[in-house]
Structure formats: structure tokens, C-alpha cells
Design an enzyme around this catalytic site. Structure first.
Site, PDB file in Angstrom:
ATOM      1  N   ASP B 107       0.854  -1.064  -0.182  1.00 28.69           N
ATOM      2  CA  ASP B 107      -0.008   0.039  -0.007  1.00 28.69           C
ATOM      3  C   ASP B 107       0.794   1.227   0.131  1.00 28.69           C
ATOM      4  O   ASP B 107       2.075   1.086   0.258  1.00 28.69           O
ATOM      5  CB  ASP B 107      -0.972   0.017   1.216  1.00 28.69           C
ATOM      6  N   GLU B 172       0.002  -0.614   5.790  1.00 26.40           N
ATOM      7  CA  GLU B 172       0.944  -0.294   6.667  1.00 26.40           C
ATOM      8  C   GLU B 172       0.927   1.280   6.844  1.00 26.40           C
ATOM      9  O   GLU B 172       1.338   1.815   8.008  1.00 26.40           O
ATOM     10  CB  GLU B 172       2.530  -0.353   5.957  1.00 26.40           C
TER      11      GLU B 172
END
Lengths: 493, 493
Positions: B107, B172
Site C-alpha cells: 500500500d 502499513e
């Protein structure tokens, strides 16, 4: 026309207005449907479309209409954006009549459903007698009420009691760019034979009791830019070792006003007009329900507890509001970034006799002084992208008395003579340029929520507002001959 | 395998990697093209799509892949949003081999062209040897470099020098929601036979010199909500008579940190670990160019002038950054509104041995104290939506020595042993749960601009990074038998 036939006509006119409520509301619905937001550049085309609708509506009244181009504006990013035209309309040229110039605007503040609107802001929706929609009260509703009143006289196919002029603009919510210059140019032209100027772009002080407004505060809008490096930085990789621009900006903004609302900028109160006995008398006589105003605001506690303190701080003293920050993280959630360049926005509502250029200098000096003490290597830039002066008029003028009588006829009570804490620069501009009397003649109620979510005008205020304007035309027609007997208007520039 | 055949293999492998640069860059381009922004809810579907691509890539390596669902998250507005799955991959089960678990995330932080990107953030673009794109260095590039290295060994059709495990997540940048719980559950399962954990989600301290990281700061993210009435108000109609929520918030934010970066929250420095002689030695030996770091930051002047002061304030001391305000006006132009509810966002990067719940209490106490002094009727709500602890490891572990040798082989010099001012909570989480050694093995350079506009990884770092991971696999294979000779890892929770 005799007094009795005058009264008969008035009754007939009011009956006609009552009978045509649905048509008048339909007209407002059509205007509210246009997202004529003059603040956001991408909606400019909608403002321009709105101006065409307004021009067409005046033409349908039989007015001569002239849409005057104002050229373009330059945005901060250098982009040029076309300004919407100003619509000048003229209806009737009877030399026996007085000429009233009506000013209104058909642009609106930004509004999105997700800001907290209960209904779609661009679909006029009636709930419990209120007509909800962006622009319903500020200012499309009042503009249409005036037009409805003129239309009603036309429907009776009688001679108009006054000559009409119209100045309809589309940039009011964005500082009326270009308008002052146009009015200056039309001083000897379109405006030369105007006797009175009427503006209906404010609210009453109460939800129920009508008011006439004789003063407004000015507005000096400031941008405070603090720039660090050339890019946003990760707060883990750089937090603790750099002078963060947003920390500087927060400190600058925090230096502006104390928790009691007192502005901390040195010298800012020096030019505020002393409170006269006449002022005090006006303040004392006003029927004003603090609880009602507090409830309208939605807040639980105001800064002051007496009527006089509240009104003085809205009308007689300046105020400073912080509006937000551009360039920092503003979305829901988390983003741990140190923004490189941030721009704080705040505004000062000034009062007579504060001078705009003095205010600007005081703000710049103060912020530079606070910033210097921080020893920050960041760059500070303070600017005043918008500055509008305050305005005040003479409440003893026949114009105000005529409006007072019209209000008594329609609403059955005398209006309060009030001021407005907000800014309608156009009043001062018209007065300065034409040297004619200006009246602010609101028909919206205190809880209409202009600039806010769920803006509305009540069906009652919209329809009775149409009547009060019609009654006002008749009252003005009675002033013929009195016009030149009064003193010069008060000016304070 | 003898030492000489080992060296021959290494040379062959490096040659293969050089020959396949275009393929490796093409892989990165494909991943960067996915706007897998985990911060903005409306892009969650792109994160989920990205997880499928990552799973497919591991499957193509021959790994057994399991995409584990983590359920959903609840947003502040009550909405439920699906969490992306965590991809667990496993390749090789040779009991003679050590097992390395690689953790990475696919991400990214939000990025829009108009934020100031020179190229489209989702089109990987090579300019002067740099590969620009969101996620290029944080963390898609390093994840792919590791996969490229594994793929290279497979291309040689030889026995793998180590067993591989992969933990690839997609949350994250939004606090790794749900991951810690999954790892806890997999302690006796997927993670039970792991010997080492490798994370490559940071940057070197320099543009040129490689580094290994043995510590990171934690991150406590705070929301400070100040709520006045139930709607935004016009600053003319209410400015001067209400307690404006944004004025309160600005004062609260201004109370947090002084112009020198020193945090003003009472007690906040109490638990900061004392500086040891060993610490000092590590700091002194680091090759660190302040000018270079300053230039990378884009700012003209840092808060400190010596290497030791800078590094201590990034690694050893906490820092506080203000990120922005939600609910206030944030667009270009002017909007003279008093917002009804505003939410300030700031974060504290904490260091050993600060305790998260103590930090939270100190912040709440401080803000409530400052707020109480303002006598504001507005409502204050302080929350800590995200809290990640700091982490530190033992630099004398054989794992660190193996990585150091791989770096010497590929880059021709020893790495610096450094810490990172930013937060990778996963290092501490892996260490706590598995009680195994964790290494942070970055391949990105100091000027890669993670979280910033124009994020990049250089072609050099991406390709040599692939080589250094391949060399590291061979070094790890030489550690067989040494594994249980070392001391327990340092923990600090």
C-alpha cells in the site's frame, strides 16, 4: 391617486401576491437549482449561466437589459478566469416618478450535500413552511421577491408608482470584483438619475420581527503564508530537526485573538468610533432576544450576557475570525506529513472609523514581529486579498421612514433599526459613488443560515417580503417632492 | 558449496540481475500503476487489487500462497470498510536451511499529480537514472527487489540457499490494522519455524552510502476535536460574540511545541532513555553529511548544526509535528465562515523507553489543562487513533554481520549502523511475537522522498538492491549452526 384608492390597490396587490405564491416559489426553485458558486473557479460557468437567467427574467418584466462584461480575474496560481457580467436593467422612465435602483446578487457561497445539508442544497425543498436551498435567503430569494413585486404591478396594467433600475451581480460572495469600477463608470450614465438605492441582502435580527439596517461592518481578509522547503516531508525522517512551517503558522494565528474575542493586534482598536448617546439610545430600544440569537447560532454560550454587549460586539467593535489553513492535511484519517507551505486564512470585520490600509499595516507589523521572535528560517508572506470598508447611514432619512411604513402595513409592527455585523461592501460603494441615500431592507429572518448548511427562507418571509416591497413602491411614490429637503447622507470612508 | 564456487555463483547471479534490469523495472511499473492508497477509504478497492497482484507474483515464484482475510475496519463516521488481506507466502522447506521471513507492504501514501508531482505518480517514469512513482521506494520497489533476487536463484535451477517466507500487507500506511493480531495467531503456525525476519522499508542516511537500521521511533497520532454549535456560522453575523472552536484549537495546537522543537507537554521527556557510551560511539562513527541531509529536506536551515545533535533529535529524542486541521476551510480563495467542529491532527515520534499509555495520558492532561484556562463552552475531545511503539535491536548479532558482508560485496563498503526517526511498528511487533532477530535492511537512498511528492528509487539502488539481497541469501546460508549461539535480542516494550 387618493388615499382610499391607494389602500384599495394595496389590498388588491396583496391578494394577487397571495394567489401567486406557487409561481413565485417555482421561480425561486429554478434559480436555486443553478450552482452559481462564485468562490470555486470550476463553477464560474454556472455563475455566468445564472446571470443569463437573471437577465431573461428582467427582460420578461419589460425591462431594458444590458449585460455588461467585466473582463477576467487573475487567480493566485496565475490562471485567468472570466468574470460574470453585471446585469443592468431599467424599467420605466416617467419624469414624474422617483427612480429606485435595486441591487442584488445571484451568486452563492459553496455548498455540498456532505457538508451537513439535510436536503440537496440545489433543490429548493419546502419543509414545515421553510424553503431550503443554497441562495434561498442570500440572495436569490430577496432578488426574486423584488421582481415578484414589480411583476405584480405589471399584472394590474397600471402606471408604475416608481421608475426601476436593477443592478444584479454574480461576484458578491467573492468580493464583487470589478463592480465598483463599473459603478464608477456609470456614475454619469446608468446611475445618474437614480434617487434611492435599495439593497436586500441581510437578515432581520429576530426570527419574527422585521428590521431595517443602517450600518454594516467591513471585512479585511488576510492570507498568512509560511513556506519552508520545496516539498512536504516525512515527520519521522525530519520531525525534530526542522522548523516546521505549520508550527510557525499556528503560533502566528494563535497571536491574533484572546479567549474573550479581544483582538491582540497592537493599535487595532485606536480608530474605533466612540459610542455616542444617540447610538446608545438606538441600542437600548432594540427588541432583541439573546436566547433566540444564541439558539439560531447553535452554540451553548455566547461571549457576553447582555443585549447591549452582544450588539456592540457585532456592530460597533471589530471581530477577528480564523477560517482555516490551506496546504495542510485536512481530510479524515491520518497523514503524518510535515507540509512544506501552509496558508492561514483569517478576517477582521472592521467598523467605523477603521482605515483599511492602517488595518493591513497593523496586521503585517504584528505578524512580522511575532514571527521574528521565533527565529525561524521559513519565509513569511502576509497579504490582504480582499478589503471591504464598513458603512453607516442616517436613520432619520425619509427613505427609512417610507420603508418603516411599508413594514407596518404588511407586518403590523414597526421595524427595529439595526446594523449588521456582516459586510455588504456594495452599500458603502453605492453611497460613495452616487451620493444618494442607500437603504438595507432585509426580508430574511435571523435563523435563515446564510453561508451555512441548510440555508432557507421561510415561505412567509418570501411572500410577505414580496408584499412589503410592493407597499414600499407605493410609499416611495408619496415621497415625490420631498426628495431634496433632507440633509446629505452620512458618509464615513 | 566451496568458497570459490560460492563466489562464482555470486558473479553469475549478479550478471543475470544486470541482464534482466528491464524486466525488473517493468514489474515495478506494473505495481506502481495501482493506486493502492490505504489512507483514503474510497481507494480501498485498489489496495485489495494490489494484494491480488502481490499474491500472483509470489505464486509465480512457486510459493505456496495464502491470502488471509482480516475482516473490516470501522471509520470515525461509523462506516465499515473491508481490510485488505495479508498475503502469506512460503517457498522451500529444506530442514537443512535457515528460514528467512521477509516482510513488506504494497500500500502507499496518498498522492495526486496536483500536489506538486512532476510526473504522474502512478506511471513509473525514469528520468536521469531515477524511477519516479508513488511507492517506488516505499515499499513496492524493495519488495520487488527481494522477489527479483529469489526469482534469480530459481532461474539458475539450483537448490535454494535458504527457505523463504513472505508476509505482505496492504495497511502499513494506515497503521497495519489487524496485522499484529494475525501474527500473534500465526506465532505457533506460519511463523513457528522462522529464524530471521527481514524488513526493507526504510532509507539509507545518505544518498550513496548503504546502511543497516537497528532502531526506529514509535508514533503516537492524536486527534484534538473542538466542537462549538451544530453548524458553521457566518463570521459577520457571529464574529465577536461566540467562542470560536478554531480559535480554541489553534491555541491548543500552539501549546504543544516551542520554536526550537522542544515539546511543551509536561513529563513527556521523563522516560527517554539515557544516552550510553555505546550509543555515543555509534553516533560518532557514522558518516553523515548534514548538508546533504539538509539538501534532501529542501529546507534552508536545520534546528541543529552538529551531526550528533541532528542524529540524537531524529533517533534518540521524541519529536512532535502538527499535520493539519479537518473541518476548517482548506481550499484556495476566501470563505468567511466560522467552522462548527474542527479536528487538529498531530503526532509524537516516541523513543525508548517512552510508554504509549503514559504519553497519551500526558497529552490528554496537558490539552485539557490548556483548554480549561480558556473558559470556553466548546467541547474538547482528545483521542489517539494510532499508537505504535519504538523498536531497537542488537547490532552485534550475526544477522547484522551477514547483511554487512553482503553490502560490502555488492557496494564495496561497510554500511553505517543507524536508526530511523520514522516508525515501522512491524519490527517491534515481529520481535515481540517471534522472539527472533529482526533486521531492517534498506535499499532506498536518503533522497527518495517517501511520503513526499516525486517519490523515487534510483535504477542503481533497485538493481544493486536486488543483488545485495541475493548476496545476503548466500551469507545467511553460511550461518547454519551459528543460530543458537547468540544472546537474546534486546527488547524494549
Amino acid at each position: 391617486m387618493s388615499l382610499s384608492s391607494f389602500s384599495v390597490l394595496e389590498t388588491e396587490i396583496f391578494r394577487y401576491i397571495d394567489a401567486h405564491q406557487s409561481d413565485f416559489i417555482e421561480n425561486l426553485k429554478e434559480w436555486v437549482a443553478v450552482e452559481s458558486d462564485s468562490v470555486q473557479p470550476e463553477l464560474r460557468k454556472e455563475v455566468i449561466r445564472m446571470m443569463s437567467l437573471a437577465a431573461a427574467r428582467l427582460a420578461a418584466l419589460g425591462a431594458t437589459v444590458n449585460s455588461v462584461s467585466l473582463g477576467s480575474q487573475q487567480l493566485l496560481n496565475g490562471q485567468h478566469l472570466p468574470l460574470p457580467p453585471v446585469v443592468l436593467g431599467e424599467l420605466g422612465k416617467d419624469p414624474q416618478n422617483l427612480t429606485i435602483c435595486f441591487y442584488g446578487h445571484v451568486d452563492v457561497q459553496p455548498a455540498k450535500k456532505e457538508d451537513g445539508w439535510k436536503t440537496d442544497p440545489y433543490t429548493l425543498t419546502e419543509i414545515n413552511g421553510n424553503l431550503y436551498g443554497r441562495g434561498a435567503t442570500d440572495n436569490k430569494g430577496p432578488v426574486l421577491a423584488w421582481i415578484n413585486a414589480v411583476e405584480t404591478f405589471r399584472a394590474f396594467k397600471i402606471a408604475m408608482p416608481v421608475n426601476f433600475k436593477f443592478v444584479i451581480e454574480g461576484m458578491e460572495e467573492a468580493g464583487s470584483l470589478g463592480l465598483e469600477k463599473l459603478l464608477e463608470e456609470e456614475k454619469q450614465g446608468f446611475l445618474s438619475d437614480v434617487d434611492y438605492i435599495v439593497i436586500s441582502d441581510n437578515l432581520w435580527l429576530s426570527k419574527k420581527k422585521p428590521a431595517l439596517i443602517y450600518g454594516t461592518r467591513g471585512n479585511a481578509c488576510f492570507s498568512v503564508e509560511v513556506e519552508g522547503g520545496d516539498k512536504d516531508l516525512h515527520s519521522g525522517t525530519f520531525g525534530g530537526i526542522i522548523h516546521e512551517p505549520l508550527t510557525d503558522l499556528i503560533a502566528l494565528l494563535d497571536s491574533l485573538v484572546d479567549p474573550t474575542g479581544h483582538i491582540q493586534i497592537p493599535g487595532i482598536y485606536d480608530a474605533v468610533a466612540a459610542l455616542t448617546d444617540e447610538d446608545k439610545k438606538l441600542y437600548e430600544s432594540i427588541e432583541y432576544d439573546i436566547e433566540e440569537h444564541k439558539n439560531n447560532s447553535g452554540v451553548k454560550k455566547l461571549l457576553f450576557s447582555t443585549k447591549e454587549e452582544i450588539l456592540l460586539h457585532l456592530w460597533h467593535y471589530p471581530s477577528l475570525s480564523i477560517h482555516g489553513i490551506e496546504g495542510a492535511f485536512h481530510e479524515p484519517g491520518i497523514k503524518t506529513v510535515i507540509p512544506a507551505k501552509v496558508i492561514g486564512k483569517f478576517s477582521i470585520r472592521q467598523v467605523p472609523n477603521m482605515d483599511l490600509s492602517d488595518v493591513k499595516q497593523q496586521v503585517v507589523d504584528h505578524l512580522e514581529n511575532v514571527f521574528a521572535k521565533r527565529n525561524s528560517p521559513n519565509k513569511l508572506k502576509v497579504s490582504m486579498p480582499l478589503g471591504a470598508k464598513p458603512w453607516v447611514a442616517d436613520v432619520n432619512d425619509p427613505l427609512y421612514k417610507a420603508a418603516k411604513r411599508a413594514i407596518r402595513t404588511v407586518f403590523g409592527e414597526d421595524p427595529d433599526f439595526i446594523r449588521d455585523g456582516s459586510t455588504i461592501p456594495i452599500a458603502r460603494i453605492f453611497q460613495t459613488i452616487t451620493q444618494k441615500r442607500v437603504i438595507m431592507f432585509p426580508i430574511g429572518a435571523a435563523d435563515d443560515g446564510e453561508h451555512s448548511q441548510n440555508e432557507k427562507i421561510s415561505r412567509h418571509n418570501y411572500i410577505e417580503g414580496t408584499k412589503v416591497f410592493a407597499a414600499f413602491f407605493l410609499e416611495i411614490s408619496k415621497l415625490r417632492g420631498q426628495l431634496h429637503e433632507t440633509s446629505n447622507p452620512r458618509t464615513n470612508n
